[in-house]
Structures are given as C-alpha cells and as structure tokens.
Enzyme design. Structure first.
Site, PDB file in Angstrom:
ATOM      1  N   ASP A  30       0.854  -1.181   0.000  1.00  0.00           N
ATOM      2  CA  ASP A  30       0.000   0.000   0.000  1.00  0.00           C
ATOM      3  C   ASP A  30       0.905   1.252   0.000  1.00  0.00           C
ATOM      4  OD1 ASP A  30      -1.765   2.028   0.518  1.00  0.00           O
ATOM      5  OD2 ASP A  30      -2.632   1.131   2.326  1.00  0.00           O
ATOM      6  N   GLU A  80      29.768   7.478   3.801  1.00  0.00           N
ATOM      7  CA  GLU A  80      29.839   6.053   4.118  1.00  0.00           C
ATOM      8  C   GLU A  80      29.631   5.254   2.829  1.00  0.00           C
ATOM      9  OE1 GLU A  80      26.486   4.506   6.444  1.00  0.00           O
ATOM     10  OE2 GLU A  80      25.849   6.583   6.666  1.00  0.00           O
ATOM     11  N   CYS A 112      26.234   8.097   9.459  1.00  0.00           N
ATOM     12  CA  CYS A 112      25.662   9.393   9.066  1.00  0.00           C
ATOM     13  C   CYS A 112      26.177  10.555   9.906  1.00  0.00           C
ATOM     14  CB  CYS A 112      24.146   9.346   9.183  1.00  0.00           C
ATOM     15  SG  CYS A 112      23.414   8.079   8.177  1.00  0.00           S
ATOM     16  N   THR A 153      13.548   3.640   1.899  1.00  0.00           N
ATOM     17  CA  THR A 153      14.242   4.740   2.587  1.00  0.00           C
ATOM     18  C   THR A 153      15.574   5.069   1.901  1.00  0.00           C
ATOM     19  OG1 THR A 153      15.448   3.348   4.179  1.00  0.00           O
ATOM     20  CG2 THR A 153      13.230   3.996   4.796  1.00  0.00           C
ATOM     21  N   SER A 202      17.369  -0.441  15.052  1.00  0.00           N
ATOM     22  CA  SER A 202      18.064   0.827  14.745  1.00  0.00           C
ATOM     23  C   SER A 202      17.225   2.025  15.211  1.00  0.00           C
ATOM     24  CB  SER A 202      18.390   0.939  13.246  1.00  0.00           C
ATOM     25  OG  SER A 202      17.230   1.156  12.473  1.00  0.00           O
ATOM     26  N   HIS A 234      18.429  14.132  12.113  1.00  0.00           N
ATOM     27  CA  HIS A 234      18.873  13.197  11.083  1.00  0.00           C
ATOM     28  C   HIS A 234      17.626  12.417  10.662  1.00  0.00           C
ATOM     29  CE1 HIS A 234      20.700  10.029   8.878  1.00  0.00           C
ATOM     30  NE2 HIS A 234      20.307   9.112   9.744  1.00  0.00           N
ATOM     31  N   LYS A 243       9.041  10.693  15.430  1.00  0.00           N
ATOM     32  CA  LYS A 243       9.280   9.760  16.549  1.00  0.00           C
ATOM     33  C   LYS A 243      10.296  10.371  17.509  1.00  0.00           C
ATOM     34  CE  LYS A 243       8.781   5.532  13.745  1.00  0.00           C
ATOM     35  NZ  LYS A 243       7.592   4.859  14.232  1.00  0.00           N
ATOM     36  N   ASN A 278      16.914   9.179   2.119  1.00  0.00           N
ATOM     37  CA  ASN A 278      18.012   9.339   3.075  1.00  0.00           C
ATOM     38  C   ASN A 278      19.298   9.751   2.347  1.00  0.00           C
ATOM     39  OD1 ASN A 278      19.663   9.222   5.305  1.00  0.00           O
ATOM     40  ND2 ASN A 278      19.181   7.110   5.851  1.00  0.00           N
ATOM     41  N   SER A 310      24.644   5.364  12.767  1.00  0.00           N
ATOM     42  CA  SER A 310      24.534   4.004  13.287  1.00  0.00           C
ATOM     43  C   SER A 310      25.888   3.485  13.732  1.00  0.00           C
ATOM     44  CB  SER A 310      23.965   3.087  12.201  1.00  0.00           C
ATOM     45  OG  SER A 310      22.591   3.310  12.094  1.00  0.00           O
TER      46      SER A 310
HETATM   47  P1  HMG Z   1       8.961  -1.970   7.937  1.00  0.00           P
HETATM   48  O1  HMG Z   1       9.153  -2.963   8.980  1.00  0.00           O
HETATM   49  O2  HMG Z   1       8.667  -2.466   6.571  1.00  0.00           O
HETATM   50  O3  HMG Z   1       7.825  -0.950   8.268  1.00  0.00           O
HETATM   51  O4  HMG Z   1      10.252  -1.052   7.814  1.00  0.00           O
HETATM   52  P2  HMG Z   1       6.740  -0.970   9.452  1.00  0.00           P
HETATM   53  O5  HMG Z   1       5.914  -2.177   9.359  1.00  0.00           O
HETATM   54  O6  HMG Z   1       7.396  -0.651  10.761  1.00  0.00           O
HETATM   55  O7  HMG Z   1       5.874   0.274   8.969  1.00  0.00           O
HETATM   56  C1  HMG Z   1       6.400   1.555   8.973  1.00  0.00           C
HETATM   57  C2  HMG Z   1       5.317   2.510   9.419  1.00  0.00           C
HETATM   58  O8  HMG Z   1       4.309   2.507   8.413  1.00  0.00           O
HETATM   59  C3  HMG Z   1       4.637   2.084  10.723  1.00  0.00           C
HETATM   60  O9  HMG Z   1       4.313   3.265  11.402  1.00  0.00           O
HETATM   61  C4  HMG Z   1       3.361   1.409  10.233  1.00  0.00           C
HETATM   62  O10 HMG Z   1       2.313   1.439  11.194  1.00  0.00           O
HETATM   63  C5  HMG Z   1       3.039   2.270   9.034  1.00  0.00           C
HETATM   64  P3  HMG Z   1       4.746   3.444  12.962  1.00  0.00           P
HETATM   65  O11 HMG Z   1       4.236   2.265  13.694  1.00  0.00           O
HETATM   66  O12 HMG Z   1       6.267   3.467  12.926  1.00  0.00           O
HETATM   67  O13 HMG Z   1       4.151   4.758  13.345  1.00  0.00           O
HETATM   68  N1  HMG Z   1       2.172   1.596   8.035  1.00  0.00           N
HETATM   69  C6  HMG Z   1       1.205   2.235   7.350  1.00  0.00           C
HETATM   70  N2  HMG Z   1       0.770   3.504   7.383  1.00  0.00           N
HETATM   71  C7  HMG Z   1      -0.239   3.858   6.529  1.00  0.00           C
HETATM   72  N3  HMG Z   1      -0.840   2.967   5.685  1.00  0.00           N
HETATM   73  C8  HMG Z   1      -0.440   1.667   5.652  1.00  0.00           C
HETATM   74  C9  HMG Z   1       0.616   1.258   6.507  1.00  0.00           C
HETATM   75  N4  HMG Z   1       1.270   0.090   6.700  1.00  0.00           N
HETATM   76  C10 HMG Z   1       2.218   0.312   7.649  1.00  0.00           C
HETATM   77  N5  HMG Z   1      -1.042   0.818   4.811  1.00  0.00           N
HETATM   78  C11 HMG Z   1      11.987   0.358   8.728  1.00  0.00           C
HETATM   79  C12 HMG Z   1      10.484   0.189   8.479  1.00  0.00           C
HETATM   80  C13 HMG Z   1      12.258   1.783   9.160  1.00  0.00           C
HETATM   81  C14 HMG Z   1      12.406  -0.617   9.835  1.00  0.00           C
HETATM   82  C15 HMG Z   1      12.743   0.047   7.422  1.00  0.00           C
HETATM   83  O14 HMG Z   1      12.388   0.960   6.417  1.00  0.00           O
HETATM   84  C16 HMG Z   1      14.267   0.065   7.568  1.00  0.00           C
HETATM   85  O15 HMG Z   1      14.883  -0.910   7.966  1.00  0.00           O
HETATM   86  N6  HMG Z   1      14.911   1.224   7.198  1.00  0.00           N
HETATM   87  C17 HMG Z   1      16.372   1.369   7.260  1.00  0.00           C
HETATM   88  C18 HMG Z   1      16.870   1.599   8.678  1.00  0.00           C
HETATM   89  C19 HMG Z   1      16.461   2.926   9.240  1.00  0.00           C
HETATM   90  O16 HMG Z   1      16.120   3.836   8.521  1.00  0.00           O
HETATM   91  N7  HMG Z   1      16.554   3.052  10.581  1.00  0.00           N
HETATM   92  C20 HMG Z   1      16.251   4.311  11.244  1.00  0.00           C
HETATM   93  C21 HMG Z   1      17.169   4.589  12.441  1.00  0.00           C
HETATM   94  S1  HMG Z   1      18.870   4.218  12.098  1.00  0.00           S
HETATM   95  C22 HMG Z   1      19.483   5.626  11.269  1.00  0.00           C
HETATM   96  O17 HMG Z   1      18.841   6.623  11.214  1.00  0.00           O
HETATM   97  C23 HMG Z   1      20.840   5.513  10.663  1.00  0.00           C
HETATM   98  C24 HMG Z   1      20.878   5.388   9.152  1.00  0.00           C
HETATM   99  O18 HMG Z   1      20.570   6.625   8.540  1.00  0.00           O
HETATM  100  C25 HMG Z   1      22.241   4.911   8.686  1.00  0.00           C
HETATM  101  C26 HMG Z   1      23.479   5.602   9.174  1.00  0.00           C
HETATM  102  O19 HMG Z   1      23.594   6.127  10.256  1.00  0.00           O
HETATM  103  O20 HMG Z   1      24.458   5.508   8.434  1.00  0.00           O
HETATM  104  C27 HMG Z   1      19.867   4.411   8.625  1.00  0.00           C
END
Ligand code: HMG
Length: 418
Positions: A30, A80, A112, A153, A202, A234, A243, A278, A310
């Site tokens: 979706d 990175e 990052c 992302t 993460s 970030h 969040k 990102n 991270s």
């Molecule tokens: P996921 O597990 O597919 O997603 O991946 P989800 O099931 O948690 O859903 C995401 C949100 O969408 C949730 O909202 C759902 O409820 C909502 P929340 O509960 O969080 O409020 N949702 C919907 N909303 C509307 N309509 C719908 C629907 N379905 C679900 N139909 C995840 C999410 C972020 C885990 C994934 O994208 C990921 O692994 N991303 C990469 C890691 C990341 O970004 N981590 C963030 C912190 S780490 C960081 O910032 C460092 C980084 O930049 C790297 C660095 O430092 O170098 C990543």
C-alpha cells in the site's frame, strides 16, 4: 568567543527519482505505508555516471559561489559510500572544483554522523584562526537490497557547508552533547555494496542516542526544550523526526506538545528529505537547508539539531539563525533542481540499481545520463576518470521543464557505479 558557523549551504541531488507509489505498485505494498507510514514520497536515484565525488563537486562548486578559493584552508568529505580504501574522495573533488594546492583535503567516517564530527572539528579550526574557512561536504548513496524493508528509505545526494567566522546563515552554539556505543544496528562490510540493517532495533538505538546526547547537551548548555524555536533531525525517513521529537518532548517538555506544535517545530525541516530519501551523512544538513529555505521567519531564532550515525554515535547541538540570512540562501536553485528531476519508470530504476562497475579491475566506460556539472566517465587502469560536463552558468540558464525531459533510451545494464 568568536562567532563561527555556516556562511553558505548548498544541496545537490541526482536528476532521477523513483516515486514511492511506483515502488509500492512493484512491491505489492500500500503506497500509504511509504507516503504516510514512513513519510517519504520520492527517492533520488543516482545514475551510473554519478557517485559521491560528482555529487560532492556539484554541491561544493555552488556553495563556493562568490567566495575567494584562497580562503579555503580545508575540504572535508564525510561519507559512508567510499570509493577507495586509501585515497580520499575529497582529493578528486578538490581537483574538479579547482581548489588551490594549499587547501587540505580528506575524508571522514562514522556512518551518518561523520559530517557533524567534521563540523565540530571545523569550528575548532576556525576558532583558532578566524581568517580560515572550511568546506564540509557530506555525500552518500543510501542503498538497501531490492525488496527489503529498507529499500523505500534509499536516496542520494550531497550537502556542502562553508564554515567560517562570517556565519551569514547560522552561528553555532559552543556546547554539544554526545553519546557513543558499540552496537550493530546498521553497517556495511567491505565486501557488500548495500547496507545490512536491523531496522526496528536501529530505531530504538536512535532514540536512546537522542535522549542520552540531549541530556549531555542540557548539562553543558543549561538550555531547555522551549529554548529552541525549531528542531532538525537526522532523517533516514521523515517520520523518524516525528518519533524523535515526540520522544524528546515526552520527558523534556513539561506540558508535552500538541499536534500543532509538533508540526510547527519540525515540519519545515522535513520537506526536502521527503523528496530525496536518506542522504545518510547529508540528511541532517538537508533538513537544515529545508528549514532555512521555508517560509518560517527564523532571524535570531535558535534551532536544535540531532545528528545520528549508526554503530553508533549521536550528537545534539544547536545554532542561532542570523539576521538577514535569506539573502544568502540558494533557494531558487534548489527548488529548480528538485522540480526538474526525471520520474523513473520502475524498470529503469532497477536497471540503474543493478548497474555496477566491473569488480575484477577491468576497464569500463559509463554511458551519459543527465547529471550535474560533473560525471564519472569510467575506470581505466584501476583509476576512476571524472569529467566536467557543464558550468554553473549553464545550470542557471537551463529551462528544463518536466514535460521536455526524456529517460535515456539506453539501458544501464552495461554501466557502472562505485
Ligand atoms: P517496515 O518494517 O517495513 O515498516 O520497515 P513498518 O511495518 O514498521 O511500517 C512503517 C510505518 O508505516 C509504521 O508506522 C506502520 O504502522 C506504518 P509506525 O508504527 O512506525 O508509526 N504503516 C502504514 N501507514 C499507513 N498505511 C499503511 C501502513 N502500513 C504500515 N497501509 C523500517 C520500516 C524503518 C524498519 C525500514 O524501512 C528500515 O529498515 N529502514 C532502514 C533503517 C532505518 O532507517 N533506521 C532508522 C534509524 S537508524 C538511522 O537513522 C541511521 C541510518 O541513517 C544509517 C546511518 O547512520 O548511516 C539508517
């Protein structure tokens, strides 16, 4: 203590993007999950002839418009998405942009957050010698596996900041708070070209790093939640800022915050990130650019900033937007760049994703795509070859409209990047 901060800021992102509705359709998801759940609309896609060097050079060239190159003491490149284990990508950028040989150039790493570590070093350097200026450029291609939760992302781009004792945009406060811990939430081993990530973990680590570094910042500065007019985070995806902000407000804002306050305090900083995905090292500074280039009146206002990398390291710091800052922004150029991008069909995105430079050391040439002022022409004798393909004047005169643009017909399958 002398005022030190950002004299100029410039954002560059590639000319191609994938609409997350297109990705959602291909993945049977979706689209609301991406648009609202993650808060992302588009992700920038780097064509095979762009990499961290070309993106950095584009951002730096524009950031330095009107600045005397002889004043630049150091060019730092935070990334990175490194292209070499020894030679700094900053050296190529130094050469492409035409910085003088007296200007130092090197690369920084800590996911990052290395961009912010670079800025803190730059502040000390300029404090010691206020006639010197530092260019910090943060450049990355955020890349996750096809079909993985991280994929929506992804993103690409670079942000260049000129740090000097003439901070026309933002003067940094001297205090900061930091938090470092050895965790495996996100990493990329040398033998992989995409990140490994424990996504949900993460997010938890990010929030912990935020509260811990905030606590240290408060101890150092004596400031409280309401002492900051706006907040920049970030943003691996823009809902992460929500969040983070709610997490911070929960225990540091005595009366809590309403939905309207949440929107006011972070919304303007989220706009550009929603459209690029990102930028890793550049993400926080893209957020700051977005905030400064919004309708918000920010003269003399304090902005709180959280940088997260991270692995992990978090830094909370702040700065005061300077009077008359709007006169020094590159708002029109950034908007034009974001509007003139090409919307990729899914197949072209996957072709670009799969295009990699030969891994066995053989020579390769890349096909010409729509790029900025510089492109990666290929590899010859194990050396990366870059070329200049335009000038800033060409870019200013460009009147590309979205309808006039065409996707290059050639497929990227024999092309490369990295
Ligand atoms: P996921 O597990 O597919 O997603 O991946 P989800 O099931 O948690 O859903 C995401 C949100 O969408 C949730 O909202 C759902 O409820 C909502 P929340 O509960 O969080 O409020 N949702 C919907 N909303 C509307 N309509 C719908 C629907 N379905 C679900 N139909 C995840 C999410 C972020 C885990 C994934 O994208 C990921 O692994 N991303 C990469 C890691 C990341 O970004 N981590 C963030 C912190 S780490 C960081 O910032 C460092 C980084 O930049 C790297 C660095 O430092 O170098 C990543």
């Amino acid at each position: 203590m002398k005022k030190v901060g950002i004299e100029a800021i410039s954002l560059y992102t590639p000319r191609y993007y994938l609409d997350l509705k297109t990705l959602a359709a291909a993945r049977g998801t979706d689209a609301e999950k991406y648009y609202n759940g993650l808060g992302q609309e588009r992700m920038a896609v780097a064509p095979p002839d762009e990499d961290i060097v070309t993106m950095s050079a584009n951002a730096v060239k524009v950031a330095l418009e009107g600045i005397d190159y002889r004043e630049i003491d150091t060019l730092m490149l935070a990334t990175e998405s490194g292209i070499d284990q020894s030679k700094a990508a900053a050296i190529y950028v130094h050469s492409l942009v035409g910085l003088p040989s007296t200007c130092k150039a090197f690369e920084l790493k800590q996911a990052c957050c290395s961009s912010t570590a670079g800025i803190l070093s730059a502040l000390a350097l300029v404090q010691m010698n206020p006639r010197k200026k530092v260019v910090l450029v943060a450049s990355d291609i955020a890349r996750y596996g096809l079909g993985t939760p991280g994929e929506p992302t992804a993103g690409a781009g670079a942000v260049a900041l000129v740090i000097s004792a003439d901070p026309k945009l933002v003067a940094f406060d001297p205090e900061n708070g930091s938090y470092t811990a050895d965790v495996m939430d996100f990493w990329r081993p040398n033998y992989m070209d995409q990140a490994m990530v424990d996504g949900k973990y993460s997010i938890r680590v990010y929030l912990k790093a935020l509260s811990e570094s905030w606590n240290e910042y408060v101890k150092a500065s004596g400031r409280e939640f309401n002492d900051h007019y706006r907040y920049c985070y970030h943003m691996p995806f823009t809902r992460m800022a929500e969040k983070g902000h709610l997490h911070l407000a929960k225990y540091s804002a005595p009366e809590g915050i309403s939905k309207d306050m949440l929107k006011d305090q972070i919304y303007s900083a989220q706009r550009y990130n929603r459209l690029t995905g990102n930028l890793y090292t550049g993400s926080l500074y893209e957020a700051l650019t977005s905030l400064l280039e919004s309708r918000d009146k920010l003269d003399d206002r304090r902005v709180g900033m959280f940088s997260y990398g991270s692995g992990c390291m978090g830094i909370f710091f702040s700065g005061v937007v300077q009077k008359g800052y709007r006169n020094y922004l590159k708002t029109d150029a950034h908007r034009q760049m974001l509007e003139a991008r090409i919307d990729l069909p899914y197949g072209d995105y996957e072709d670009m994703y799969k295009a990699v430079l030969p891994q066995d050391g053989s020579d390769a040439q890349t096909m010409h795509y729509e790029t900025g002022l510089y492109r990666l022409a290929g590899i010859s004798g194990h050396k990366r070859i870059y070329e200049t393909v335009g000038s800033i004047a060409d870019r200013h005169n460009e009147k590309t409209s979205v309808d006039q643009q065409q996707i290059p017909r050639e497929k990227a399958s024999q092309q490369g990047r990295r």
